[in-house]
Write a protein that holds these residues in place. Structure first.
Motif, PDB file in Angstrom:
ATOM      1  N   ALA A 147       0.845  -1.207   0.000  1.00 17.02           N
ATOM      2  CA  ALA A 147       0.000   0.000   0.000  1.00 17.02           C
ATOM      3  C   ALA A 147       0.875   1.249   0.000  1.00 17.02           C
ATOM      4  O   ALA A 147       0.625   2.216  -0.726  1.00 17.02           O
ATOM      5  N   ARG A 148       1.939   1.218   0.809  1.00 20.39           N
ATOM      6  CA  ARG A 148       2.855   2.363   0.867  1.00 20.39           C
ATOM      7  C   ARG A 148       3.588   2.535  -0.466  1.00 20.39           C
ATOM      8  O   ARG A 148       3.746   3.645  -0.965  1.00 20.39           O
ATOM      9  N   ALA A 149       3.995   1.406  -1.056  1.00 19.95           N
ATOM     10  CA  ALA A 149       4.757   1.486  -2.315  1.00 19.95           C
ATOM     11  C   ALA A 149       3.930   2.100  -3.450  1.00 19.95           C
ATOM     12  O   ALA A 149       4.468   2.793  -4.307  1.00 19.95           O
ATOM     13  N   VAL A 150       2.628   1.829  -3.455  1.00 21.23           N
ATOM     14  CA  VAL A 150       1.814   2.277  -4.596  1.00 21.23           C
ATOM     15  C   VAL A 150       0.966   3.503  -4.268  1.00 21.23           C
ATOM     16  O   VAL A 150       0.172   3.951  -5.081  1.00 21.23           O
ATOM     17  N   LEU A 151       1.165   4.059  -3.080  1.00 25.80           N
ATOM     18  CA  LEU A 151       0.348   5.179  -2.610  1.00 25.80           C
ATOM     19  C   LEU A 151       0.349   6.355  -3.591  1.00 25.80           C
ATOM     20  O   LEU A 151      -0.662   7.008  -3.811  1.00 25.80           O
TER      21      LEU A 151
END
Ligand code: ADP
Ligand code: MG
Length: 222
Positions: A147-151
């Motif tokens: 989730a953080r990587a694609v935020l």
């Protein structure tokens, strides 16, 4: 989208790695495989502009990387690359929500709570926002890290051994999530892995595969 030519990297005082040329279009799934130690993580570091090539050139998401100074590389990486590292590097002192907010701060963007909650929702973990990383299972931690990587909706998603510490069910889940997330954002997805379970889960028609060989590495004579 990702195009390399004559790419090579020499570790200071160490091995010299030479990589086959890659040319993949936006939206491609690229499986980067080969045995441990053959250069997969190094290739990801080059594509993410974490290190500069010692030979050859590469263009990623429209940016020629050898021309980037380190400050510009940091800003470019925060926008263009979603990195799912092998060790997830979630900050243990912060909540899941704050870990995602940090990605926005790092990219010079204001904190955007609705977007953070939407990203956690898209990865099926909306209820984890206030937990600390130490309170997550391995599979949950990986969903949070993804989730953080694609935020920030990067054009390129790089995943380094995403199934390494997962059992069969969680590994299948992780690969499925990477594929659906990349497809939803029309991102190029690179999965670096020596795990045969990953290839079984990636539809061959929709992906490209590059197999790195130990023979691409020149070891400095002792
Ligand atoms: P993989 O991810 O496929 O396991 P790596 O990219 O981590 O491979 O490593 C490729 C080669 O580079 C290996 O031979 C490894 O020993 C060497 N290498 C990796 N990191 C370093 C480093 N920090 N210093 C010197 N050599 C390194
Ligand atoms: Mg590696």
């Amino acid at each position: 989208m990702i195009k390399t030519s004559g790419l090579g990297y020499t570790y200071p005082g160490g091995a010299s790695l030479f990589f086959p040329d890659v040319d993949v279009a936006q939206g491609t799934v690229l499986l980067l495989s080969g045995p441990s130690g053959c250069g997969k993580s190094t290739w990801l570091a080059l594509v993410a502009a974490l290190v500069a090539p010692t030979s050859g050139s590469l263009t990623v998401a429209g940016q020629t990387l050898d021309a980037l100074k380190s400050v510009a590389a940091d800003a470019w990486r925060a926008r263009a690359i979603g990195f799912l590292p092998q060790r997830l590097h979630l900050s243990t002192a912060l909540s899941v929500y704050q870990n995602l907010a940090m990605a926005q701060w790092a990219a010079g963007q204001p904190e955007d709570a609705p977007r953070i909650h939407a990203a956690l929702q898209a990865l099926g973990v909306p209820e984890l926002a206030q937990r600390k990383p130490g309170q997550l299972s391995g599979g949950q931690a990986q969903r949070v890290a993804l989730a953080r990587a694609v935020l920030l909706q990067p054009q390129v998603i790089l995943a380094d051994e995403p199934t390494a510490s997962l059992d069969d069910a969680a590994a299948a889940d992780a690969v499925g999530l990477l594929l659906t997330t990349a497809q939803a954002q029309n991102a190029t997805l690179v999965i670096a892995t020596h795990d045969a379970r990953v290839a079984q889960r990636v539809p061959p028609g929709a992906s490209r595969q590059i197999v790195l060989q130990p023979s691409y590495i020149l070891h400095k004579p002792l």
